[in-house]
Design a protein around this motif. Sequence first.
Motif, PDB file in Angstrom:
ATOM      1  N   LEU A   1       0.821  -1.199   0.000  1.00  0.00           N
ATOM      2  CA  LEU A   1       0.000   0.000   0.000  1.00  0.00           C
ATOM      3  C   LEU A   1       0.867   1.266   0.000  1.00  0.00           C
ATOM      4  CD1 LEU A   1      -3.047  -0.245  -0.085  1.00  0.00           C
ATOM      5  CD2 LEU A   1      -3.121   0.416   2.313  1.00  0.00           C
ATOM      6  N   HIS A   2       1.947   1.240   0.780  1.00  0.00           N
ATOM      7  CA  HIS A   2       2.851   2.400   0.815  1.00  0.00           C
ATOM      8  C   HIS A   2       3.494   2.636  -0.554  1.00  0.00           C
ATOM      9  CE1 HIS A   2       3.424   2.013   5.449  1.00  0.00           C
ATOM     10  NE2 HIS A   2       2.272   2.541   5.107  1.00  0.00           N
ATOM     11  N   LEU A   3       3.841   1.550  -1.250  1.00  0.00           N
ATOM     12  CA  LEU A   3       4.443   1.692  -2.575  1.00  0.00           C
ATOM     13  C   LEU A   3       3.422   2.237  -3.570  1.00  0.00           C
ATOM     14  CD1 LEU A   3       6.540  -1.603  -2.834  1.00  0.00           C
ATOM     15  CD2 LEU A   3       7.372   0.686  -2.292  1.00  0.00           C
TER      16      LEU A   3
ATOM     17  N   GLY B   1       2.961   5.894  -3.111  1.00  0.00           N
ATOM     18  CA  GLY B   1       4.143   6.746  -3.246  1.00  0.00           C
ATOM     19  C   GLY B   1       4.712   7.208  -1.918  1.00  0.00           C
ATOM     20  N   LEU B   2       4.395   6.497  -0.829  1.00  0.00           N
ATOM     21  CA  LEU B   2       4.954   6.845   0.483  1.00  0.00           C
ATOM     22  C   LEU B   2       6.304   6.167   0.696  1.00  0.00           C
ATOM     23  CD1 LEU B   2       1.736   6.433   2.695  1.00  0.00           C
ATOM     24  CD2 LEU B   2       2.648   8.530   1.712  1.00  0.00           C
ATOM     25  N   ASP B   3       6.599   5.192  -0.143  1.00  0.00           N
ATOM     26  CA  ASP B   3       7.873   4.488  -0.065  1.00  0.00           C
ATOM     27  C   ASP B   3       8.291   4.146  -1.497  1.00  0.00           C
ATOM     28  OD1 ASP B   3      10.098   3.242   0.947  1.00  0.00           O
ATOM     29  OD2 ASP B   3       9.027   1.550   1.851  1.00  0.00           O
TER      30      ASP B   3
ATOM     31  N   LEU C   1       0.698  15.121  -6.600  1.00  0.00           N
ATOM     32  CA  LEU C   1      -0.124  14.097  -7.252  1.00  0.00           C
ATOM     33  C   LEU C   1      -0.834  13.248  -6.186  1.00  0.00           C
ATOM     34  CD1 LEU C   1      -1.048  12.556  -9.787  1.00  0.00           C
ATOM     35  CD2 LEU C   1       1.034  11.172  -9.606  1.00  0.00           C
ATOM     36  N   ARG C   2      -0.091  12.904  -5.116  1.00  0.00           N
ATOM     37  CA  ARG C   2      -0.669  12.112  -4.033  1.00  0.00           C
ATOM     38  C   ARG C   2      -1.832  12.847  -3.389  1.00  0.00           C
ATOM     39  NH1 ARG C   2       4.271  10.610  -0.952  1.00  0.00           N
ATOM     40  NH2 ARG C   2       3.681  12.384   0.302  1.00  0.00           N
ATOM     41  N   ASN C   3      -1.651  14.121  -3.137  1.00  0.00           N
ATOM     42  CA  ASN C   3      -2.691  14.911  -2.479  1.00  0.00           C
ATOM     43  C   ASN C   3      -3.917  15.087  -3.380  1.00  0.00           C
ATOM     44  OD1 ASN C   3      -3.597  16.569  -0.193  1.00  0.00           O
ATOM     45  ND2 ASN C   3      -3.428  18.268  -1.640  1.00  0.00           N
TER      46      ASN C   3
ATOM     47  N   VAL D   1      -6.455   6.246   4.245  1.00  0.00           N
ATOM     48  CA  VAL D   1      -7.098   6.013   5.536  1.00  0.00           C
ATOM     49  C   VAL D   1      -6.348   4.894   6.238  1.00  0.00           C
ATOM     50  CG1 VAL D   1      -9.261   5.610   6.765  1.00  0.00           C
ATOM     51  CG2 VAL D   1      -9.332   6.481   4.446  1.00  0.00           C
ATOM     52  N   TYR D   2      -5.970   5.144   7.480  1.00  0.00           N
ATOM     53  CA  TYR D   2      -5.223   4.157   8.242  1.00  0.00           C
ATOM     54  C   TYR D   2      -6.079   3.604   9.376  1.00  0.00           C
ATOM     55  CZ  TYR D   2      -1.461   6.447   5.765  1.00  0.00           C
ATOM     56  OH  TYR D   2      -0.676   6.973   4.784  1.00  0.00           O
ATOM     57  N   GLN D   3      -5.552   2.571  10.008  1.00  0.00           N
ATOM     58  CA  GLN D   3      -6.231   1.989  11.161  1.00  0.00           C
ATOM     59  C   GLN D   3      -6.342   3.041  12.270  1.00  0.00           C
ATOM     60  OE1 GLN D   3      -4.404  -1.642  12.359  1.00  0.00           O
ATOM     61  NE2 GLN D   3      -6.043  -2.150  13.790  1.00  0.00           N
TER      62      GLN D   3
ATOM     63  N   HIS E   1      -6.429   7.073  13.079  1.00  0.00           N
ATOM     64  CA  HIS E   1      -6.992   8.143  12.255  1.00  0.00           C
ATOM     65  C   HIS E   1      -5.983   9.191  11.774  1.00  0.00           C
ATOM     66  CE1 HIS E   1      -6.832  10.779  15.768  1.00  0.00           C
ATOM     67  NE2 HIS E   1      -7.249   9.722  16.468  1.00  0.00           N
ATOM     68  N   HIS E   2      -4.886   9.442  12.529  1.00  0.00           N
ATOM     69  CA  HIS E   2      -3.893  10.453  12.149  1.00  0.00           C
ATOM     70  C   HIS E   2      -4.485  11.846  11.948  1.00  0.00           C
ATOM     71  CE1 HIS E   2      -0.450   7.832  11.750  1.00  0.00           C
ATOM     72  NE2 HIS E   2      -1.153   6.992  11.040  1.00  0.00           N
ATOM     73  N   LEU E   3      -5.558  12.161  12.672  1.00  0.00           N
ATOM     74  CA  LEU E   3      -6.053  13.539  12.628  1.00  0.00           C
ATOM     75  C   LEU E   3      -5.131  14.395  13.495  1.00  0.00           C
ATOM     76  CD1 LEU E   3      -9.844  12.779  13.157  1.00  0.00           C
ATOM     77  CD2 LEU E   3      -8.770  13.477  11.008  1.00  0.00           C
TER      78      LEU E   3
HETATM   79  P1  ADP Z   1       2.014   1.517  10.208  1.00  0.00           P
HETATM   80  O1  ADP Z   1       2.227   0.907   8.862  1.00  0.00           O
HETATM   81  O2  ADP Z   1       3.183   1.354  11.140  1.00  0.00           O
HETATM   82  O3  ADP Z   1       0.687   1.159  10.826  1.00  0.00           O
HETATM   83  P2  ADP Z   1       0.847   3.989   9.255  1.00  0.00           P
HETATM   84  O4  ADP Z   1       0.037   3.164   8.339  1.00  0.00           O
HETATM   85  O5  ADP Z   1       0.190   4.719  10.335  1.00  0.00           O
HETATM   86  O6  ADP Z   1       1.975   3.104   9.976  1.00  0.00           O
HETATM   87  O7  ADP Z   1       1.735   4.991   8.433  1.00  0.00           O
HETATM   88  C1  ADP Z   1       2.627   4.440   7.514  1.00  0.00           C
HETATM   89  C2  ADP Z   1       3.638   5.464   7.079  1.00  0.00           C
HETATM   90  O8  ADP Z   1       3.021   6.454   6.264  1.00  0.00           O
HETATM   91  C3  ADP Z   1       4.272   6.195   8.241  1.00  0.00           C
HETATM   92  O9  ADP Z   1       5.658   6.245   7.992  1.00  0.00           O
HETATM   93  C4  ADP Z   1       3.663   7.581   8.206  1.00  0.00           C
HETATM   94  O10 ADP Z   1       4.580   8.550   8.620  1.00  0.00           O
HETATM   95  C5  ADP Z   1       3.345   7.752   6.749  1.00  0.00           C
HETATM   96  N1  ADP Z   1       2.162   8.588   6.519  1.00  0.00           N
HETATM   97  C6  ADP Z   1       0.992   8.511   7.156  1.00  0.00           C
HETATM   98  N2  ADP Z   1       0.115   9.388   6.653  1.00  0.00           N
HETATM   99  C7  ADP Z   1       0.748  10.038   5.645  1.00  0.00           C
HETATM  100  C8  ADP Z   1       0.364  11.049   4.710  1.00  0.00           C
HETATM  101  N3  ADP Z   1      -0.861  11.583   4.689  1.00  0.00           N
HETATM  102  N4  ADP Z   1       1.278  11.479   3.820  1.00  0.00           N
HETATM  103  C9  ADP Z   1       2.504  10.973   3.825  1.00  0.00           C
HETATM  104  N5  ADP Z   1       2.929  10.004   4.671  1.00  0.00           N
HETATM  105  C10 ADP Z   1       2.053   9.540   5.575  1.00  0.00           C
END
Ligand code: ADP
Length: 229
Positions: free
Chosen positions: A50-52, A55-57, A82-84, A90-92, A94-96
Amino acid sequence: EAVIRAEGLAKTYAEGTLHTPVFDGLDLAVNAGETVAILGASGAGKSTLLHLLGGLDTPTAGEVFVAGQKMSALSDAARGRLRNRALGFVYQFHHLLPEFTALENVMLPVLLNGTDVADAAARARALLEAVGLGHRLEHKPGELSGGERQRAAVARALVNKPACVLGDEPTGNLDEKTAARVFEMMLELNRAERTSLVLVTHDRSLARRLDRVLELHDGKLQEVAAPNV
Ligand code: ADP
Ligand code: ADP
C-alpha cells in the motif's frame, strides 16, 4: 484506464541480515471505480504494498503509475502534489491533527491544493455532513468517539475527490457495528463518485463485498475466487 498500476514491483528492506524480498515482481492494475480487497497474513507485505502504491515508499525495482504518471519520474514535490490530488489515505489509526477541529482537519488537504479558504470550508463541511458529522464540525479529535474520528479521517481522504482511496485496515480499530457503518459509507462514496478503493483488511466478510479480492502470500498477489473468500 487504470488509476493505479504497478509493474514488476519489488521491495527488499535494507535493514536486517537476511535481505529477504517482501515481494519480487508483483503486478497490479486498479481500474477507475473498481474496489479491491487485499488479504494476507500479518507480515505478508500488505502495508508495504500500500505504501508503494501510494508513493509513500520507493520500490527496490519496478514502477508505480498513478493516474498515468510514473511516480519514480516525478520530483518529491510533484509526487506529493499528485498524491494529495489523486489519492486518499485512511489508516487503522486516524492520524487527525489533535490541535485542529474536525472541519479544519478535513479542510487541510484542500488548502494544500491551493483552493481558497471559503471553498475548502464549504467542501469539507459538505463531506463531514455526508459522513454524519455535521454536528461535530468544531470538535477536536479528542472530543470525538472512535467511530467519529474514523469517519472524519474518511472525509479527509475523500475531500479532494481522489481517483483512488488506499485504506490500511481502515475499520480495524472499530467495533463491528461502527466498522460496518464506516465501510458502508466508503462503498457509498465509491458508488457516488466512482472513487476506486484498495483496502487492506483481515475481515473476509467485508472483503467479499468488493469487486476483487486479492491475497498476498509468499510474495505473490493472487486473485481469490468469490466462493473461497
Ligand atoms: P504503520 O504501517 O506502522 O501502521 P501507518 O500506516 O500509520 O503506519 O503509516 C505508515 C507510514 O506512512 C508512516 O511512515 C507515516 O509517517 C506515513 N504517513 C501517514 N500518513 C501520511 C500522509 N498523509 N502522507 C505521507 N505520509 C504519511
Ligand atoms: P503486513 O502489512 O502484511 O503485516 P508489512 O508490509 O508491514 O506486512 O511487512 C512485510 C515484511 O516487511 C515483514 O517481514 C516486516 O517485518 C518487514 N518490514 C516492514 N517494514 C519494514 C521496515 N521499515 N524495515 C524493515 N523491515 C520491514
